[in-house]
Design an enzyme around this catalytic site. Structure first.
Site, PDB file in Angstrom:
ATOM      1  N   GLU A  66      -1.191  -8.821   4.921  1.00 57.02           N
ATOM      2  CA  GLU A  66      -1.105  -8.946   6.387  1.00 57.02           C
ATOM      3  C   GLU A  66      -2.480  -8.828   7.041  1.00 57.02           C
ATOM      4  O   GLU A  66      -2.641  -9.173   8.203  1.00 57.02           O
ATOM      5  CB  GLU A  66      -0.126  -7.901   6.957  1.00 57.02           C
ATOM      6  N   HIS A  86      -3.531  -5.764   0.934  1.00 57.69           N
ATOM      7  CA  HIS A  86      -2.869  -5.995   2.220  1.00 57.69           C
ATOM      8  C   HIS A  86      -2.865  -7.479   2.584  1.00 57.69           C
ATOM      9  O   HIS A  86      -3.811  -7.946   3.220  1.00 57.69           O
ATOM     10  CB  HIS A  86      -3.617  -5.236   3.326  1.00 57.69           C
ATOM     11  N   CYS A 133       0.849  -1.202   0.000  1.00 61.92           N
ATOM     12  CA  CYS A 133       0.000   0.000   0.000  1.00 61.92           C
ATOM     13  C   CYS A 133       0.886   1.255   0.000  1.00 61.92           C
ATOM     14  O   CYS A 133       1.571   1.525  -0.966  1.00 61.92           O
ATOM     15  CB  CYS A 133      -0.980  -0.058   1.168  1.00 61.92           C
TER      16      CYS A 133
END
Lengths: 81, 220
Positions: free
Chosen positions: B196, B194, B86
Protein backbone atom coordinates in the site's frame (compact mmCIF):
# COMPACT_ATOMS: atom_id res chain seq x y z
CA UNK A 1 -1.84 -18.16 45.33
CA UNK A 2 1.04 -17.01 43.14
CA UNK A 3 2.05 -18.49 39.83
CA UNK A 4 5.17 -17.92 37.83
CA UNK A 5 5.39 -18.72 34.12
CA UNK A 6 8.87 -18.93 32.60
CA UNK A 7 8.86 -18.61 28.82
CA UNK A 8 11.81 -19.23 26.54
CA UNK A 9 12.52 -19.88 22.89
CA UNK A 10 12.41 -23.51 21.80
CA UNK A 11 15.74 -25.19 21.12
CA UNK A 12 16.67 -24.45 17.53
CA UNK A 13 15.02 -21.02 17.38
CA UNK A 14 17.82 -18.47 17.19
CA UNK A 15 17.37 -15.57 19.60
CA UNK A 16 19.14 -12.53 18.08
CA UNK A 17 19.05 -10.63 21.39
CA UNK A 18 20.72 -13.48 23.30
CA UNK A 19 23.36 -13.63 20.60
CA UNK A 20 24.00 -9.88 20.95
CA UNK A 21 24.45 -10.29 24.72
CA UNK A 22 26.91 -13.13 24.13
CA UNK A 23 28.93 -11.02 21.69
CA UNK A 24 28.94 -8.03 24.04
CA UNK A 25 30.24 -10.22 26.88
CA UNK A 26 33.03 -11.50 24.62
CA UNK A 27 33.90 -7.92 23.65
CA UNK A 28 34.19 -7.06 27.35
CA UNK A 29 36.72 -9.85 27.82
CA UNK A 30 34.40 -12.48 29.33
CA UNK A 31 35.70 -15.24 27.09
CA UNK A 32 34.40 -18.28 28.98
CA UNK A 33 30.73 -17.95 27.96
CA UNK A 34 29.54 -20.96 26.00
CA UNK A 35 25.96 -19.83 25.44
CA UNK A 36 23.39 -17.23 26.46
CA UNK A 37 19.64 -17.68 26.54
CA UNK A 38 16.88 -15.45 27.79
CA UNK A 39 13.79 -16.40 29.77
CA UNK A 40 10.79 -14.12 30.27
CA UNK A 41 9.03 -14.45 33.61
CA UNK A 42 5.36 -13.57 34.02
CA UNK A 43 4.04 -13.62 37.59
CA UNK A 44 0.35 -13.98 38.32
CA UNK A 45 -1.64 -13.49 41.50
CA UNK A 46 -4.52 -15.97 41.53
CA UNK A 47 -7.76 -16.21 43.45
CA UNK A 48 -7.73 -20.00 43.22
CA UNK A 49 -7.19 -22.02 46.39
CA UNK A 50 -6.68 -25.43 44.78
CA UNK A 51 -3.12 -25.89 43.62
CA UNK A 52 -3.77 -28.39 40.83
CA UNK A 53 -6.70 -26.40 39.46
CA UNK A 54 -4.56 -23.25 39.53
CA UNK A 55 -1.74 -24.94 37.67
CA UNK A 56 -4.14 -26.28 35.03
CA UNK A 57 -5.64 -22.81 34.61
CA UNK A 58 -2.21 -21.16 34.24
CA UNK A 59 -1.24 -23.80 31.68
CA UNK A 60 -4.34 -22.90 29.68
CA UNK A 61 -3.39 -19.21 29.93
CA UNK A 62 0.10 -20.06 28.71
CA UNK A 63 -1.15 -22.09 25.76
CA UNK A 64 -3.72 -19.45 24.80
CA UNK A 65 -1.79 -16.22 25.24
CA UNK A 66 1.33 -16.03 27.38
CA UNK A 67 3.54 -18.24 25.19
CA UNK A 68 3.54 -18.84 21.45
CA UNK A 69 3.90 -22.63 21.17
CA UNK A 70 5.24 -22.25 17.61
CA UNK A 71 8.51 -20.77 18.90
CA UNK A 72 8.40 -20.92 22.70
CA UNK A 73 8.20 -23.38 25.57
CA UNK A 74 7.04 -22.55 29.06
CA UNK A 75 7.09 -23.92 32.57
CA UNK A 76 4.68 -23.13 35.38
CA UNK A 77 5.51 -22.89 39.07
CA UNK A 78 2.82 -22.44 41.70
CA UNK A 79 3.80 -20.91 45.04
CA UNK A 80 1.26 -20.86 47.86
CA UNK A 81 1.50 -18.04 50.31
CA UNK B 1 -15.78 -6.05 -4.27
CA UNK B 2 -16.76 -5.65 -0.63
CA UNK B 3 -13.61 -4.85 1.33
CA UNK B 4 -12.85 -3.70 4.87
CA UNK B 5 -9.76 -2.79 6.86
CA UNK B 6 -9.52 -3.55 10.59
CA UNK B 7 -8.21 -1.00 13.07
CA UNK B 8 -6.69 -2.16 16.36
CA UNK B 9 -5.46 0.21 19.08
CA UNK B 10 -2.01 1.11 17.71
CA UNK B 11 -2.66 0.33 14.03
CA UNK B 12 -1.12 3.07 11.89
CA UNK B 13 -1.33 1.87 8.27
CA UNK B 14 -5.10 1.35 8.25
CA UNK B 15 -5.82 4.57 6.39
CA UNK B 16 -3.00 4.01 3.87
CA UNK B 17 -4.35 0.55 3.14
CA UNK B 18 -7.92 1.83 2.69
CA UNK B 19 -6.73 4.60 0.36
CA UNK B 20 -4.74 2.15 -1.78
CA UNK B 21 -7.68 -0.28 -1.97
CA UNK B 22 -10.24 2.44 -2.74
CA UNK B 23 -8.13 3.82 -5.54
CA UNK B 24 -7.83 0.44 -7.28
CA UNK B 25 -11.28 -0.92 -6.41
CA UNK B 26 -12.97 2.43 -7.23
CA UNK B 27 -15.40 2.02 -4.36
CA UNK B 28 -15.48 2.70 -0.62
CA UNK B 29 -13.68 0.35 1.74
CA UNK B 30 -15.23 -0.13 5.18
CA UNK B 31 -13.41 0.46 8.42
CA UNK B 32 -13.84 -2.10 11.20
CA UNK B 33 -12.99 -1.58 14.87
CA UNK B 34 -11.30 -4.54 16.57
CA UNK B 35 -14.08 -4.93 19.14
CA UNK B 36 -16.70 -5.72 16.48
CA UNK B 37 -17.99 -9.27 16.29
CA UNK B 38 -20.70 -9.00 13.65
CA UNK B 39 -19.25 -8.15 10.28
CA UNK B 40 -21.05 -7.14 7.09
CA UNK B 41 -20.76 -9.49 4.08
CA UNK B 42 -17.17 -9.15 2.82
CA UNK B 43 -14.92 -10.48 0.05
CA UNK B 44 -11.68 -9.06 1.47
CA UNK B 45 -10.43 -8.14 4.94
CA UNK B 46 -7.23 -6.11 5.35
CA UNK B 47 -5.22 -6.32 8.56
CA UNK B 48 -2.92 -3.32 8.50
CA UNK B 49 0.55 -2.51 9.77
CA UNK B 50 1.32 -0.63 12.94
CA UNK B 51 2.06 -1.44 16.55
CA UNK B 52 -1.16 -2.97 17.81
CA UNK B 53 -1.22 -2.90 21.62
CA UNK B 54 2.27 -1.38 21.61
CA UNK B 55 3.76 -4.75 20.58
CA UNK B 56 3.28 -5.83 24.21
CA UNK B 57 3.93 -9.49 25.09
CA UNK B 58 4.80 -10.40 21.44
CA UNK B 59 4.09 -8.44 18.26
CA UNK B 60 0.49 -9.10 17.27
CA UNK B 61 -0.19 -11.43 20.22
CA UNK B 62 -2.89 -9.39 21.89
CA UNK B 63 -4.55 -8.21 18.66
CA UNK B 64 -4.71 -11.84 17.51
CA UNK B 65 -6.96 -12.58 20.52
CA UNK B 66 -9.23 -9.56 20.15
CA UNK B 67 -12.96 -10.10 19.54
CA UNK B 68 -12.92 -9.51 15.77
CA UNK B 69 -10.25 -12.13 15.09
CA UNK B 70 -12.47 -15.12 15.92
CA UNK B 71 -14.91 -13.91 13.28
CA UNK B 72 -12.09 -13.25 10.77
CA UNK B 73 -10.75 -16.78 11.35
CA UNK B 74 -14.23 -18.17 10.69
CA UNK B 75 -14.60 -16.14 7.48
CA UNK B 76 -11.07 -17.11 6.35
CA UNK B 77 -12.00 -20.78 6.72
CA UNK B 78 -14.99 -20.09 4.48
CA UNK B 79 -12.75 -18.63 1.78
CA UNK B 80 -12.92 -14.87 2.39
CA UNK B 81 -9.61 -13.25 1.35
CA UNK B 82 -7.53 -11.93 4.27
CA UNK B 83 -4.48 -9.72 3.66
CA UNK B 84 -2.15 -9.06 6.60
CA UNK B 85 0.64 -6.56 6.07
CA UNK B 86 3.56 -6.10 8.49
CA UNK B 87 1.90 -6.08 11.94
CA UNK B 88 -1.05 -7.70 10.13
CA UNK B 89 1.25 -10.59 9.14
CA UNK B 90 2.39 -10.89 12.77
CA UNK B 91 -1.26 -10.94 13.89
CA UNK B 92 -2.15 -13.68 11.39
CA UNK B 93 0.70 -15.93 12.55
CA UNK B 94 -0.22 -15.30 16.20
CA UNK B 95 -3.84 -16.17 15.33
CA UNK B 96 -2.69 -19.46 13.79
CA UNK B 97 -4.05 -18.53 10.34
CA UNK B 98 -0.52 -18.67 8.91
CA UNK B 99 2.36 -20.96 9.92
CA UNK B 100 5.55 -19.84 11.66
CA UNK B 101 6.27 -16.75 13.74
CA UNK B 102 7.96 -13.37 13.33
CA UNK B 103 10.75 -12.55 15.79
CA UNK B 104 13.32 -9.77 16.28
CA UNK B 105 15.35 -8.92 13.15
CA UNK B 106 18.57 -10.89 13.01
CA UNK B 107 20.77 -7.79 13.19
CA UNK B 108 18.48 -6.31 15.87
CA UNK B 109 17.95 -3.00 14.09
CA UNK B 110 14.63 -1.55 12.96
CA UNK B 111 14.71 -1.76 9.15
CA UNK B 112 12.95 1.06 7.29
CA UNK B 113 13.76 1.20 3.57
CA UNK B 114 12.64 -0.06 0.19
CA UNK B 115 13.67 -3.68 -0.41
CA UNK B 116 13.71 -5.80 -3.52
CA UNK B 117 11.46 -8.87 -3.51
CA UNK B 118 10.53 -11.37 -6.19
CA UNK B 119 7.09 -12.73 -6.84
CA UNK B 120 7.35 -16.50 -6.26
CA UNK B 121 3.84 -17.60 -7.17
CA UNK B 122 1.17 -15.93 -9.28
CA UNK B 123 -1.29 -18.62 -8.23
CA UNK B 124 -3.24 -16.69 -5.60
CA UNK B 125 -5.94 -14.01 -5.48
CA UNK B 126 -3.24 -11.58 -4.32
CA UNK B 127 -0.56 -12.17 -6.95
CA UNK B 128 -2.23 -13.28 -10.19
CA UNK B 129 -1.60 -9.92 -11.91
CA UNK B 130 2.17 -10.36 -11.42
CA UNK B 131 4.43 -12.49 -13.58
CA UNK B 132 6.25 -15.09 -11.41
CA UNK B 133 9.88 -14.08 -10.97
CA UNK B 134 9.08 -10.40 -11.36
CA UNK B 135 11.22 -8.17 -9.17
CA UNK B 136 9.41 -5.56 -7.07
CA UNK B 137 10.60 -2.66 -4.98
CA UNK B 138 8.46 -2.41 -1.82
CA UNK B 139 9.05 -0.54 1.45
CA UNK B 140 9.57 -2.40 4.71
CA UNK B 141 9.42 -0.80 8.17
CA UNK B 142 9.72 -3.28 11.01
CA UNK B 143 11.71 -4.46 14.01
CA UNK B 144 10.30 -7.99 14.15
CA UNK B 145 10.17 -9.35 10.62
CA UNK B 146 12.47 -12.33 11.02
CA UNK B 147 10.25 -15.18 9.87
CA UNK B 148 10.91 -18.37 11.80
CA UNK B 149 9.65 -21.65 10.42
CA UNK B 150 10.41 -25.29 11.14
CA UNK B 151 12.09 -27.31 8.39
CA UNK B 152 9.06 -29.57 7.76
CA UNK B 153 6.77 -26.54 7.56
CA UNK B 154 9.13 -24.88 5.06
CA UNK B 155 9.16 -28.06 2.95
CA UNK B 156 5.35 -28.07 3.01
CA UNK B 157 5.16 -24.40 1.94
CA UNK B 158 7.54 -25.07 -0.95
CA UNK B 159 5.75 -28.23 -2.01
CA UNK B 160 2.37 -26.47 -1.96
CA UNK B 161 3.73 -23.35 -3.74
CA UNK B 162 2.65 -21.16 -0.82
CA UNK B 163 5.64 -18.79 -0.72
CA UNK B 164 4.27 -15.59 -2.29
CA UNK B 165 7.32 -13.30 -2.09
CA UNK B 166 11.02 -13.69 -1.33
CA UNK B 167 13.57 -11.01 -0.45
CA UNK B 168 16.47 -10.53 -2.83
CA UNK B 169 18.58 -8.99 -0.06
CA UNK B 170 17.14 -10.50 3.11
CA UNK B 171 16.82 -7.50 5.49
CA UNK B 172 15.82 -9.35 8.66
CA UNK B 173 17.12 -12.93 8.70
CA UNK B 174 13.86 -14.58 7.57
CA UNK B 175 13.99 -18.32 6.90
CA UNK B 176 14.52 -19.03 3.17
CA UNK B 177 14.28 -15.27 2.41
CA UNK B 178 10.51 -15.47 2.83
CA UNK B 179 8.77 -12.07 2.63
CA UNK B 180 5.19 -13.30 2.23
CA UNK B 181 3.29 -16.59 2.67
CA UNK B 182 -0.10 -17.97 1.78
CA UNK B 183 -2.34 -19.96 4.08
CA UNK B 184 -3.38 -23.52 3.22
CA UNK B 185 -6.45 -22.30 1.30
CA UNK B 186 -4.40 -19.64 -0.61
CA UNK B 187 -6.98 -17.01 0.49
CA UNK B 188 -4.86 -15.69 3.39
CA UNK B 189 -1.65 -13.76 2.66
CA UNK B 190 0.79 -12.38 5.21
CA UNK B 191 3.68 -10.20 4.09
CA UNK B 192 6.17 -7.87 5.78
CA UNK B 193 6.66 -5.41 2.85
CA UNK B 194 4.03 -2.70 2.38
CA UNK B 195 2.35 -2.84 -1.06
CA UNK B 196 0.00 0.00 0.00
CA UNK B 197 3.05 2.26 0.26
CA UNK B 198 4.02 1.61 -3.36
CA UNK B 199 0.85 2.68 -5.16
CA UNK B 200 1.60 6.17 -6.41
CA UNK B 201 4.50 7.83 -8.27
CA UNK B 202 4.90 10.09 -5.22
CA UNK B 203 5.46 7.00 -3.04
CA UNK B 204 8.60 6.38 -5.08
CA UNK B 205 7.13 3.40 -6.91
CA UNK B 206 3.94 1.65 -7.96
CA UNK B 207 4.92 -2.00 -7.68
CA UNK B 208 2.23 -2.61 -5.07
CA UNK B 209 -0.71 -1.72 -7.30
CA UNK B 210 -0.83 -5.09 -9.06
CA UNK B 211 -1.53 -6.80 -5.74
CA UNK B 212 -4.78 -4.86 -5.39
CA UNK B 213 -5.53 -5.34 -9.09
CA UNK B 214 -5.13 -9.10 -8.58
CA UNK B 215 -7.71 -8.97 -5.80
CA UNK B 216 -10.08 -6.85 -7.88
CA UNK B 217 -9.83 -9.26 -10.82
CA UNK B 218 -10.36 -12.33 -8.61
CA UNK B 219 -12.98 -11.18 -6.15
CA UNK B 220 -15.42 -9.28 -8.36
Amino acid sequence: MKARVAIRFRTGVLDPEARAIEKALANLGFTGVRGVSRTRIIELELEASDRDAAEAEVRRMSETLLANPVIETYSVTIAER
Amino acid sequence: MRAAVVTFPGSNCDRDLRVAMERVFARPVASLWHAETELPPLDLIGIPGGFSYGDYLRCGAIAARSPIMAEIARLARRGVAVLGICNGFQILTEAGLLPGALVRNLRLSFVCRPVRVTVVTASSPFTNAYRPGRELLLPVAHHDGNYVLEAEELARLEEEDRIAFRYLDNPNGSTADIAGVLGPGRNVLGMMPHPERACDPLHGGEDGIALFRSLLATLT
